[in-house]
Design a protein around this motif. Structure first.
Motif, PDB file in Angstrom:
ATOM      1  N   ASP A 119      11.602   0.685 -46.964  1.00  0.00           N
ATOM      2  CA  ASP A 119      10.775   1.836 -47.329  1.00  0.00           C
ATOM      3  C   ASP A 119       9.372   1.595 -46.766  1.00  0.00           C
ATOM      4  O   ASP A 119       9.158   0.671 -45.978  1.00  0.00           O
ATOM      5  N   THR A 120       8.400   2.392 -47.160  1.00  0.00           N
ATOM      6  CA  THR A 120       7.049   2.233 -46.613  1.00  0.00           C
ATOM      7  C   THR A 120       6.444   0.876 -46.989  1.00  0.00           C
ATOM      8  O   THR A 120       5.711   0.291 -46.194  1.00  0.00           O
ATOM      9  N   HIS A 121       6.753   0.385 -48.197  1.00  0.00           N
ATOM     10  CA  HIS A 121       6.224  -0.923 -48.603  1.00  0.00           C
ATOM     11  C   HIS A 121       6.819  -2.029 -47.740  1.00  0.00           C
ATOM     12  O   HIS A 121       6.107  -2.920 -47.272  1.00  0.00           O
ATOM     13  N   MET A 122       8.125  -1.990 -47.552  1.00  0.00           N
ATOM     14  CA  MET A 122       8.783  -3.012 -46.740  1.00  0.00           C
ATOM     15  C   MET A 122       8.275  -2.962 -45.302  1.00  0.00           C
ATOM     16  O   MET A 122       8.062  -4.008 -44.684  1.00  0.00           O
ATOM     17  N   GLN A 123       8.072  -1.767 -44.776  1.00  0.00           N
ATOM     18  CA  GLN A 123       7.550  -1.645 -43.413  1.00  0.00           C
ATOM     19  C   GLN A 123       6.197  -2.337 -43.300  1.00  0.00           C
ATOM     20  O   GLN A 123       5.963  -3.129 -42.380  1.00  0.00           O
TER      21      GLN A 123
END
Length: 195
Positions: A119-123
């Motif tokens: 997700d955006t956090h993992m990215q």
């Protein structure tokens, strides 16, 4: 753990589809009434689109999400006897379901380590931590899967997302209190640094 409230694979799949461009808090406010009205894929498949749009309006992009939810529910009803499938190939064949959503359902509900949730956090965090230089979610997932043992994929996904929400924020990471700072190549950049 996944912060989307759910009691079944169906509920987690619906909530994850709804979570695009929204917050888990908002989704958890919307889903109780939604799940009461449409408790399973069969009832959702028969939903009136206007009624569904109104129920999910506050999640944003409600017209596209309505289209995806109805398409997913109809496909699950027609091709899977109303049961949420347990394979990546079957899940990503459903309308509105890509790898991220499929990984959430397979990992968090079924306990199947099919991949890593990007997700955006993992990215953001995978780049800050020096685990990848990629920006494309599928390439990021590929890089992470090569470095993280399969037995850790589910936990790793949840831990990194949690860390991104509570410590390593996009605009102002809390490097001074971060337990990963001694290992993080981006920590020396200081608060407010973008990776």
């Amino acid at each position: 753990v996944v912060e989307l409230d759910h009691d079944s694979a169906y509920q987690l799949l619906v909530a994850t589809i709804l979570s695009a461009q929204s917050t888990d808090r908002r989704i958890n406010m919307v889903t109780p009434a939604l799940f009461e009205r449409f408790p399973d894929a069969r009832s959702l498949a028969a939903a009136d689109p206007d009624e569904l749009e109104e129920m999910i309006r506050s999640t944003g992009f409600f017209r596209m999400k309505t289209k995806h939810l109805l398409g997913m529910a109809r496909a699950v009803t027609a091709h899977h006897d109303g049961q949420i499938p347990r394979t990546m190939a079957e899940l990503v064949a459903l309308p509105g379901v890509a790898r991220k959503t499929a990984n959430v359902v397979l990992g968090s509900f079924f306990g199947i380590p099919s991949g890593i949730v990007v997700d955006t956090h993992m990215q953001r965090l995978s780049r800050r931590l020096g685990l990848t230089a990629e920006t494309d979610p599928q390439k990021i997932e590929r890089d992470l899967m090569a470095q993280v043992p399969r037995s850790r994929w589910i936990g790793f996904s949840q831990q990194v997302i949690w860390h991104g929400r509570r410590v390593c924020h996009a605009r102002k990471p809390a490097c001074e209190t971060c337990p990963l700072a001694p290992l993080c190549p981006s920590a020396e950049l200081g608060a407010g640094a973008e990776a």
